[in-house]
Design a protein around this motif. Sequence first.
Motif, PDB file in Angstrom:
ATOM      1  N   GLU A   1      56.618  29.783  43.549  1.00 37.37           N
ATOM      2  CA  GLU A   1      56.706  29.734  42.090  1.00 37.37           C
ATOM      3  C   GLU A   1      55.375  29.374  41.441  1.00 37.37           C
ATOM      4  O   GLU A   1      55.039  29.897  40.374  1.00 37.37           O
ATOM      5  N   ARG A   2      54.611  28.507  42.061  1.00 40.20           N
ATOM      6  CA  ARG A   2      53.309  28.117  41.519  1.00 40.20           C
ATOM      7  C   ARG A   2      52.357  29.311  41.457  1.00 40.20           C
ATOM      8  O   ARG A   2      51.639  29.512  40.477  1.00 40.20           O
ATOM      9  N   VAL A   3      52.368  30.132  42.509  1.00 35.98           N
ATOM     10  CA  VAL A   3      51.495  31.306  42.565  1.00 35.98           C
ATOM     11  C   VAL A   3      51.948  32.369  41.567  1.00 35.98           C
ATOM     12  O   VAL A   3      51.133  32.981  40.871  1.00 35.98           O
ATOM     13  N   VAL A   4      53.271  32.577  41.499  1.00 31.85           N
ATOM     14  CA  VAL A   4      53.797  33.580  40.568  1.00 31.85           C
ATOM     15  C   VAL A   4      53.517  33.172  39.119  1.00 31.85           C
ATOM     16  O   VAL A   4      53.202  34.018  38.273  1.00 31.85           O
ATOM     17  N   LYS A   5      53.625  31.893  38.834  1.00 34.89           N
ATOM     18  CA  LYS A   5      53.332  31.417  37.474  1.00 34.89           C
ATOM     19  C   LYS A   5      51.890  31.707  37.099  1.00 34.89           C
ATOM     20  O   LYS A   5      51.580  32.045  35.949  1.00 34.89           O
ATOM     21  N   ARG A   6      50.994  31.625  38.082  1.00 30.22           N
ATOM     22  CA  ARG A   6      49.575  31.846  37.827  1.00 30.22           C
ATOM     23  C   ARG A   6      49.202  33.332  37.798  1.00 30.22           C
ATOM     24  O   ARG A   6      48.465  33.777  36.933  1.00 30.22           O
TER      25      ARG A   6
ATOM     26  N   ALA B   1      47.030  40.359  46.452  1.00 28.66           N
ATOM     27  CA  ALA B   1      46.989  39.783  47.798  1.00 28.66           C
ATOM     28  C   ALA B   1      47.543  38.359  47.788  1.00 28.66           C
ATOM     29  O   ALA B   1      48.303  37.963  48.685  1.00 28.66           O
ATOM     30  N   ASN B   2      47.186  37.581  46.768  1.00 26.15           N
ATOM     31  CA  ASN B   2      47.713  36.216  46.645  1.00 26.15           C
ATOM     32  C   ASN B   2      49.227  36.232  46.466  1.00 26.15           C
ATOM     33  O   ASN B   2      49.948  35.416  47.054  1.00 26.15           O
ATOM     34  N   LEU B   3      49.717  37.162  45.655  1.00 32.20           N
ATOM     35  CA  LEU B   3      51.158  37.258  45.420  1.00 32.20           C
ATOM     36  C   LEU B   3      51.907  37.681  46.681  1.00 32.20           C
ATOM     37  O   LEU B   3      52.977  37.152  46.985  1.00 32.20           O
ATOM     38  N   VAL B   4      51.348  38.627  47.403  1.00 29.15           N
ATOM     39  CA  VAL B   4      51.991  39.099  48.635  1.00 29.15           C
ATOM     40  C   VAL B   4      52.113  37.956  49.643  1.00 29.15           C
ATOM     41  O   VAL B   4      53.156  37.785  50.289  1.00 29.15           O
ATOM     42  N   LYS B   5      51.071  37.143  49.759  1.00 22.95           N
ATOM     43  CA  LYS B   5      51.112  36.018  50.705  1.00 22.95           C
ATOM     44  C   LYS B   5      52.114  34.944  50.269  1.00 22.95           C
ATOM     45  O   LYS B   5      52.619  34.187  51.105  1.00 22.95           O
ATOM     46  N   ALA B   6      52.407  34.906  48.979  1.00 26.88           N
ATOM     47  CA  ALA B   6      53.387  33.931  48.481  1.00 26.88           C
ATOM     48  C   ALA B   6      54.819  34.434  48.627  1.00 26.88           C
ATOM     49  O   ALA B   6      55.764  33.628  48.665  1.00 26.88           O
ATOM     50  N   MET B   7      55.010  35.739  48.702  1.00 25.34           N
ATOM     51  CA  MET B   7      56.345  36.336  48.668  1.00 25.34           C
ATOM     52  C   MET B   7      57.296  35.849  49.768  1.00 25.34           C
ATOM     53  O   MET B   7      58.489  35.658  49.506  1.00 25.34           O
ATOM     54  N   PRO B   8      56.853  35.650  51.013  1.00 30.74           N
ATOM     55  CA  PRO B   8      57.809  35.191  52.045  1.00 30.74           C
ATOM     56  C   PRO B   8      58.503  33.887  51.669  1.00 30.74           C
ATOM     57  O   PRO B   8      59.651  33.660  52.063  1.00 30.74           O
ATOM     58  N   TRP B   9      57.847  33.043  50.900  1.00 35.55           N
ATOM     59  CA  TRP B   9      58.426  31.753  50.519  1.00 35.55           C
ATOM     60  C   TRP B   9      59.526  31.910  49.485  1.00 35.55           C
ATOM     61  O   TRP B   9      60.304  30.982  49.252  1.00 35.55           O
ATOM     62  N   ARG B  10      59.612  33.073  48.872  1.00 30.48           N
ATOM     63  CA  ARG B  10      60.705  33.326  47.929  1.00 30.48           C
ATOM     64  C   ARG B  10      62.046  33.332  48.653  1.00 30.48           C
ATOM     65  O   ARG B  10      63.079  32.973  48.086  1.00 30.48           O
ATOM     66  N   ARG B  11      62.032  33.759  49.910  1.00 32.69           N
ATOM     67  CA  ARG B  11      63.271  33.898  50.673  1.00 32.69           C
ATOM     68  C   ARG B  11      63.423  32.796  51.724  1.00 32.69           C
ATOM     69  O   ARG B  11      63.936  33.043  52.810  1.00 32.69           O
ATOM     70  N   ILE B  12      62.997  31.601  51.386  1.00 38.86           N
ATOM     71  CA  ILE B  12      63.146  30.473  52.309  1.00 38.86           C
ATOM     72  C   ILE B  12      64.422  29.692  52.017  1.00 38.86           C
ATOM     73  O   ILE B  12      64.797  28.770  52.753  1.00 38.86           O
ATOM     74  N   ILE B  13      65.110  30.058  50.934  1.00 38.59           N
ATOM     75  CA  ILE B  13      66.374  29.428  50.544  1.00 38.59           C
ATOM     76  C   ILE B  13      67.503  30.426  50.820  1.00 38.59           C
ATOM     77  O   ILE B  13      67.349  31.616  50.533  1.00 38.59           O
ATOM     78  N   PRO B  14      68.634  29.989  51.372  1.00 42.27           N
ATOM     79  CA  PRO B  14      69.750  30.910  51.608  1.00 42.27           C
ATOM     80  C   PRO B  14      70.072  31.745  50.367  1.00 42.27           C
ATOM     81  O   PRO B  14      70.155  31.210  49.254  1.00 42.27           O
ATOM     82  N   GLY B  15      70.242  33.041  50.565  1.00 37.87           N
ATOM     83  CA  GLY B  15      70.459  33.951  49.441  1.00 37.87           C
ATOM     84  C   GLY B  15      71.624  33.576  48.561  1.00 37.87           C
ATOM     85  O   GLY B  15      71.603  33.825  47.358  1.00 37.87           O
TER      86      GLY B  15
END
Length: 213
Positions: A24-29, A191-205
């Motif tokens: 979320e921090r990266v996406v906000k930026r 590139a920064n956003l892509v590296k942040a994307m896996p953390w979006r799915r670290i919580i059960p869907g």
Amino acid sequence: MKFILLAGLIPVILSFLARKFFYERVVKRDGGFGVSFTGRELAEKILKKGKAESVELTVKKLTFVKLGPTHLVLSPDQASSKKGDVVAEAALLAGMVLMARQQNKVVAWRTWALKFSWAMPAFTTIVMAFAMVIGRLSPTLCLGVVAAVLGMSTVLLWLTLPVEKAAAKVVADLLDGTALIPRRNEAERLANLVKAMPWRRIIPGAIAWIGRK
């Protein structure tokens, strides 16, 4: 029972904190900026760069991640959007396809974990709610079972997270090290956003919507 509740909820809470900090921090930026191409166009470029032009790319509504060595399914939003964070998600999925062509079983394990994190907690909640209504199980026990399943789902997501992170690195390296995207500012932010994307799915869907803006 308190121990089961805590054991199930602690990894979930840690996952919310990880999503907040790493995603979320990266996406906000960087996530709100517009790019000059759609998610589908970038996914196609990545597949072509990875010599995977034969991959069948289709667009349809979906709940789960659907991809493999020979196919990739994007949602209508992922395919048509020019918003940075949505395009980055499409790019990551293309990277997972490239990885699946080399290590399909590993990627399949990650996609299974994502599906499990959607289906199993939802199914368990329905069963426990029914059991509680008819008086077969106490509310405390039902909550404990749901918490345990959520915890197990979260652990599976953490165990398979390196798969998505590796795919993200492949895509980020392509964006940073090649002329895939001519505009360097666009390439770096994506590139920064892509590296942040896996953390979006670290919580059960099943509960990922909580706290999402």
